[in-house]
Write a protein that holds these residues in place. Structure first.
Motif, PDB file in Angstrom:
ATOM      1  N   UNK A 122      72.757  47.428  71.736  1.00  0.00           N
ATOM      2  CA  UNK A 122      71.746  47.935  70.493  1.00  0.00           C
ATOM      3  C   UNK A 122      70.892  49.214  70.924  1.00  0.00           C
ATOM      4  N   UNK A 123      70.794  49.563  72.019  1.00  0.00           N
ATOM      5  CA  UNK A 123      69.902  50.481  72.377  1.00  0.00           C
ATOM      6  C   UNK A 123      70.843  51.626  73.189  1.00  0.00           C
ATOM      7  N   UNK A 124      71.810  51.172  74.018  1.00  0.00           N
ATOM      8  CA  UNK A 124      72.573  52.139  74.745  1.00  0.00           C
ATOM      9  C   UNK A 124      73.823  51.743  75.099  1.00  0.00           C
ATOM     10  N   UNK A 125      74.528  52.568  75.807  1.00  0.00           N
ATOM     11  CA  UNK A 125      75.983  52.359  76.027  1.00  0.00           C
ATOM     12  C   UNK A 125      76.077  52.711  77.574  1.00  0.00           C
ATOM     13  N   UNK A 126      76.615  51.766  78.228  1.00  0.00           N
ATOM     14  CA  UNK A 126      76.729  51.710  79.800  1.00  0.00           C
ATOM     15  C   UNK A 126      78.248  51.748  80.126  1.00  0.00           C
TER      16      UNK A 126
END
Length: 686
Positions: A292-296
């Motif tokens: 929901x907040x970032x892509x790793x």
């Protein structure tokens, strides 16, 4: 008895329950950033409901709970850690601010230097001095230490980092200082560098110790709070925390080495992808974790995840080894905006779980990637979260419509633009992780996981010419699933650099001492089978940076031990930098030992014999690809091994949705996972 994995994300907290080494259920619950334990307990109640129990019954039947937390991550990113005082050798209190004399962009003359976690008034010099060889030049001065402790009390510091010069060689002064601090300031959290990171390099050691003291009180408070809540609800099993290197440790160790939890959550996903590599028989994977907040993003090459000692977060240097993960501020909650020049931007700001995307109906008004996916028809408004959380499409259209008005285009075109921009940002992140390291992404397979990844993975892979995307059944909760595939791990290192070439006797003595210490610590946690992993940090004589060299399988009793170590170093140097210099002197700098406790693996055995019976779509709906188009929607749970779908199509489950484009071909493998062959077709949302 059950085993449960828990991964706290920025928007949702994920749960996986395993029974008899088989995945039994998984669930999601909104994260509660103010107190993550509240979201954890709510999610455990939902998980219990899935298996027909109440929460107390579930916890009473749970033997092991493995948890990935973002408490340390959030404390660093939001600058909400403890008030830290730094005790250091007299005359060296500005090392933290001087850093290494470098800045991230050396050609940028305008950006101010990073603000240190410890202000100068709280960086206190203590009269003492240890020589580089460990001998004491100036004994620890009691009067100077008394004055420092009084200053800490007067200034109201709640945490202390102790980092004396060359303490990695001789920690005597640090040990004496910590003893005094715990006696006179018993409520203050204390870290010492010779315990956190006992290696050469002053700035790295100071910075890592300060970070540990900065996040330590928050981590310790949270874990104590969670342990108490679980115990009150009937949990009597073992609670373990995932560390940044991908192993797990008891909460006492995670509280001591709090800086080692900074990448706790993403590390679970990499552990899960390593297990995927084993189950699939595929050695080279690109883990693609969009939440929901970032892509790793990271790499698994030849079945092994890459580790690094050069990690950092929020501008702070953390020298502890961690999985090599690139994090991009692009997720389902990333906010779209139009700048003064009329350009569309997506991120880095995120709506998070509160207030959330506009379509959640929880107070958010900004247009996000999730809102764009709703407008494009990719997310079903009535099927999101299994229908328990219907989406407000009208609110999403209003939010995205404001972006369209600013750009002078329709709401669908604005949504398509948001979709393309975020995909390009994520594709660029994978390029940084692969091409800049000499790795061709076209020979890798992408593993798509995280709640938001399924709608974007195929288009990101197409942009990079990655030919294949795998979507596991537990894709939306793979980080939590992967935590249950992690081993117990304790790492210990020691600097062994000296003058001239190292001799075999010294190498054997150093590794023997480290192994004894590591095994003793591990046996206090775990009574199962243990193994030892060895590595060394080495460099050429004229270099100032070391590289990590794997020494597993090397016979320490071999008469040509040093020569074999040198050969491994030359090979590794050539792998990394395309050349080696066999005639140059090789310097053995740091020895590292990892004690590993092997725990039971998630089996996820193949499903019943493959069948290719006809499959019926659960529904159909109009989505926006290169124009409005009616596509079939399939239920993930109704797919079976052997089923084959040609795009465009949507596959929905309770916790994620997968989009396949024109001419992409999806096949269900014998694990029940989706195996998508990327065709040459047109990109979605053109």
């Amino acid at each position: 008895m059950y085993t449960i994995g828990i991964d706290v994300g920025g928007t949702f907290t994920d749960f996986v329950l395993v029974e008899h080494d088989q995945t039994a259920a998984f669930a999601k619950s909104p994260s509660t950033p103010a107190d993550q334990s509240l979201g954890v307990m709510t999610g455990l109640a939902e998980l219990a409901r899935k298996v027909g129990l109440d929460r107390s019954e579930l916890l009473a039947k749970t033997a092991r709970l493995v948890h990935g937390t973002t408490v340390a991550t959030n404390a660093l990113l939001e600058r909400k850690g403890a008030k830290v005082a730094l005790l250091t050798t007299e005359g060296h209190r500005d090392v933290l601010e001087m850093r290494e004399g470098l800045k991230e962009n050396r050609y940028d003359l305008r950006t101010p230097p990073p603000e240190p976690l410890v202000p100068r008034a709280l960086r206190i010099g203590v009269r003492e001095r240890v020589n580089p060889d460990g001998s004491i030049r100036i004994p620890l001065d009691d009067a100077s230490l008394d004055a420092a402790i009084e200053a800490i009390r007067r200034l109201g510091a709640t945490s202390v980092a102790v980092c004396y010069l060359h303490a990695y060689r001789n920690p005597t002064h640090e040990l004496a200082t910590v003893e005094r601090l715990r006696c006179e300031l018993p409520d203050v959290y204390v870290s010492r560098s010779s315990d956190v990171w006992p290696q050469i390099k002053e700035f790295e050691r100071v910075s890592t110790t300060v970070v540990n003291s900065y996040v330590g009180p928050s981590v310790k408070h949270y874990l104590s709070n969670l342990e108490r809540r679980l115990a009150e609800d009937g949990f009597k099993g073992s609670l373990f925390i995932i560390l940044s290197h991908g192993g797990m440790a008891p909460i006492e160790e995670a509280s001591r080495l709090a800086a080692g939890t900074v990448l706790s959550g993403p590390a679970g996903g990499i552990s899960g992808c390593r297990r995927c590599a084993e189950l699939l028989g595929i050695a080279d994977l690109v883990p693609f974790d969009m939440g929901g907040t970032s892509t790793d993003i990271s790499l698994i090459a030849e079945g092994r995840a890459m580790l690094t000692a050069d990690a950092g977060l929020a501008g702070e240097r953390i020298a502890l080894r961690s999985l090599d993960i690139a994090s991009i501020a692009a997720g389902g909650g990333s906010i779209a905006s139009v700048d003064a020049g009329g350009s569309l931007n997506v991120g880095p700001a995120s709506a998070g779980s509160q207030p959330g995307p506009a379509c959640y109906g929880t107070g958010g008004i900004a247009a996000t990637v999730t809102d764009a996916n709703v407008v494009l028809g990719y997310l079903g408004v009535d099927t999101f979260m299994g229908g328990r959380r219907p989406l407000d499409k009208a609110a999403g259209e209003v939010a995205v419509g404001r972006i369209g008005s600013a750009l002078g285009i329709t709401v669908e075109q604005a949504a398509a633009g948001i979709y393309r921009v975020v995909n390009l940002r994520m594709a660029d992140g994978i390029r940084l992780m692969t091409l800049r390291r000499g790795v061709d992404p076209r020979r890798f397979t992408m593993v798509s996981f995280g709640g938001a990844a399924g709608l974007h993975a195929v288009e990101v892979a197409r942009a990079l010419e990655i030919p294949r995307v795998i979507v596991p059944i537990a894709a939306s909760v793979l980080s939590a699933w992967g935590m249950l595939a992690s081993d117990l791990r304790y790492e210990i290192s020691r600097t062994s650099i000296g003058t001239g070439h190292v001799d075999a006797t010294t190498v054997r003595e150093v590794f023997s001492e480290l192994e004894t210490t590591a095994l003793a610590r591990m046996k206090s946690w775990f009574d199962g089978p243990l193994r030892i992993e060895r590595s060394a940090e080495m460099r050429y004589g004229e270099q100032i940076f070391e590289i990590d060299v794997d020494l597993d399988g090397l016979d320490l009793g071999s008469p040509d031990l040093v020569e074999q170590m040198d050969q491994r170093f030359h090979r590794r140097h050539e792998e990394l930098y395309t050349y080696a210099s066999p005639n140059q002197e090789v310097v053995f700098v740091n020895a590292r030992v990892s004690a590993v406790g092997d725990v039971a693996r998630i089996a996820d055995k193949t499903m019943v014999e493959s069948r290719a019976s006809p499959i019926a779509a659960s529904s159909s709906r109009t989505i926006y690809l290169d124009g409005p188009q009616r596509v079939l929607v399939f239920n993930f749970s109704s797919l079976a091994p052997g089923h084959r779908i040609t795009g465009p199509a949507l596959i929905e489950s309770e916790t994620t949705t997968i989009l396949i484009g024109h001419s992409d071909v999806l096949t269900v493998n014998n694990l029940g996972w989706l195996d998508i062959e990327i065709g040459p077709g047109r990109a979605a949302a053109e």
